[in-house]
Write an enzyme that holds these catalytic residues in place. Structure first.
Site, PDB file in Angstrom:
ATOM      1  CB  CYS A 286       4.627  10.626  -4.124  1.00 40.31           C
ATOM      2  SG  CYS A 286       5.777  11.529  -3.074  1.00 40.31           S
TER       3      CYS A 286
ATOM      4  CB  THR B 250      -0.890   0.042   1.275  1.00 38.99           C
ATOM      5  OG1 THR B 250      -1.661  -1.132   1.104  1.00 38.99           O
ATOM      6  CG2 THR B 250      -1.807   1.246   1.202  1.00 38.99           C
TER       7      THR B 250
ATOM      8  CG  HIS C 171       5.705   6.374  -1.435  1.00 35.65           C
ATOM      9  ND1 HIS C 171       4.938   6.543  -0.137  1.00 35.65           N
ATOM     10  CD2 HIS C 171       5.447   7.561  -1.910  1.00 35.65           C
ATOM     11  CE1 HIS C 171       4.201   7.784  -0.223  1.00 35.65           C
ATOM     12  NE2 HIS C 171       4.660   8.605  -1.307  1.00 35.65           N
TER      13      HIS C 171
END
Lengths: 200, 165
Positions: free
Chosen positions: B34, B27, B51
């Protein structure tokens, strides 16, 4: 960067700026405001989104850039219910009247950002002689992590840690508190420290 | 919100993860500018996610490779291959890269979301990897999940139900 001297200098300046910003906000809404806590921490930039209830928590952000002698960011982040209460205070309505942010409400919060930004920077300018100018504010409602990306991406370009100022304040007689983040860019911090060193 | 139960790591700024555990959900919460790089091998059931915060590791002062598009994507790909994934089978997704500020204030730094998304697209093109689906750009934050067991990629925006890419 990162000496305790720098932290102390920056803490003092941000403290002065925050006091003055709250005085400005108090004058704007015509009510007393107490700063109940003020803290300055050195934090990993990657930790910042976790400090506002988690990166996908919905928040209202009021964002201004700083320009002039150096660049930096000011961001106010509130739980939406707190932001609604501010709108009610600014517009002289009973708390609870505002339940969503339309153009008028965003404009009221933008005006609040103007006042806080200008008063904050004026106090720092008075203490250091640096000329710093706030941009017009942007008011946004979104996931806190997404709002914070505006600030954190730029900081992460040059450093992994930053100073984060948090102040919690309360408006007398009202159940309102909020957090005021001030994140200096590295050049702003250096300029402030240099100036503050000369003044002190 | 979603009915999904997250049983895996939530990746913060600059973090990445590769797993072959089919019960894991990867997740990224609250992506603004981003970009999340997501890859999944349907045969090996290996999933990876990064990420990513900035487009280019050579422009700044370095730092962890997961922070930058040009270093995070190769890192996730090579780690996935070590875990049994095969490049030609990978299903690849890009999510995020929003421009959070409505008004353009300051310099082109404010266009970081767009730069992140374009850097990822260009790198994947250079690597001859096709993007299966993407949800990038716009002016809103996103949360994305990869269910490693099924390869389902779910994206949600503030106040909206999750949708499958």
């Amino acid at each position: 960067m990162g000496s305790s001297l720098m932290l102390g200098t920056w803490a003092e300046l941000v403290g002065k700026g925050t006091d003055n910003a709250m005085a400005g906000l108090s004058a704007m809404i015509g009510k007393d405001i107490q700063v109940s806590s003020f803290g300055l921490r050195r934090v990993a930039v990657t930790e910042i989104p976790n400090m506002v209830g988690g990166p996908d928590t919905i928040a209202v952000g009021i964002y201004l850039t700083v320009s002039g002698a150096a660049d930096g960011h000011l961001m106010l982040l509130y739980d939406p219910r707190i932001a609604y209460a501010f709108v009610d205070l600014i517009m002289g309505q009973e708390i609870g009247t505002t339940t969503e942010l339309g153009e008028m409400e965003e404009s009221a919060l933008g005006e609040m950002g103007n006042i806080i930004g200008a008063f904050f920077l004026n106090a720092i300018a008075d203490a250091t002689g640096l000329q710093l100018f706030p941009s017009p504010p942007s008011v946004m409602t979104d996931m806190a992590g997404a709002l914070l990306d505006i600030v954190t991406a730029e900081i992460l370009m040059t450093q992994d840690e930053t100073f984060l100022a948090e102040s919690t304040f309360a408006v007398s007689g009202q159940e309102i508190s909020g957090v005021f983040f001030v994140m200096p860019s590295e050049d702003l911090l250096a300029a402030l420290t240099e100036k503050a060193g000369q003044v002190a | 919100m979603t009915t999904a139960v997250s049983t895996g790591p939530t990746l913060g700024l600059g973090e990445w993860h590769v797993t072959a555990d089919r019960d894991t959900t990867l997740t990224c919460l609250g992506l603004g500018s981003c970009v999340a790089f997501i890859a999944w091998d349907p045969t090996a059931k290996v999933g990876g996610m990064a990420h990513m915060v900035l487009p280019d590791s050579t422009a700044g002062r370095g730092g962890s490779p997961g922070k930058f598009v040009d270093t995070a994507i190769p890192l996730v790909l090579s780690t996935m291959q070590e875990a049994g994934a095969v490049r030609s089978r990978l299903q690849i997704y890009l999510v995020g890269g929003a421009q959070m500020l409505a008004a353009r204030i300051g310099n082109d730094q404010m266009l970081i979301g767009d730069r992140n998304a374009r850097a990822a697209q260009a790198l994947l093109s250079d690597l001859r990897l096709r993007v299966k689906a993407e949800d990038t750009g716009g002016k809103h934050g996103r949360t994305v999940r990869l269910f490693v067991g099924t390869g389902e990629v779910q994206v949600s925006a503030a106040g909206q139900p999750a949708r499958t890419l």
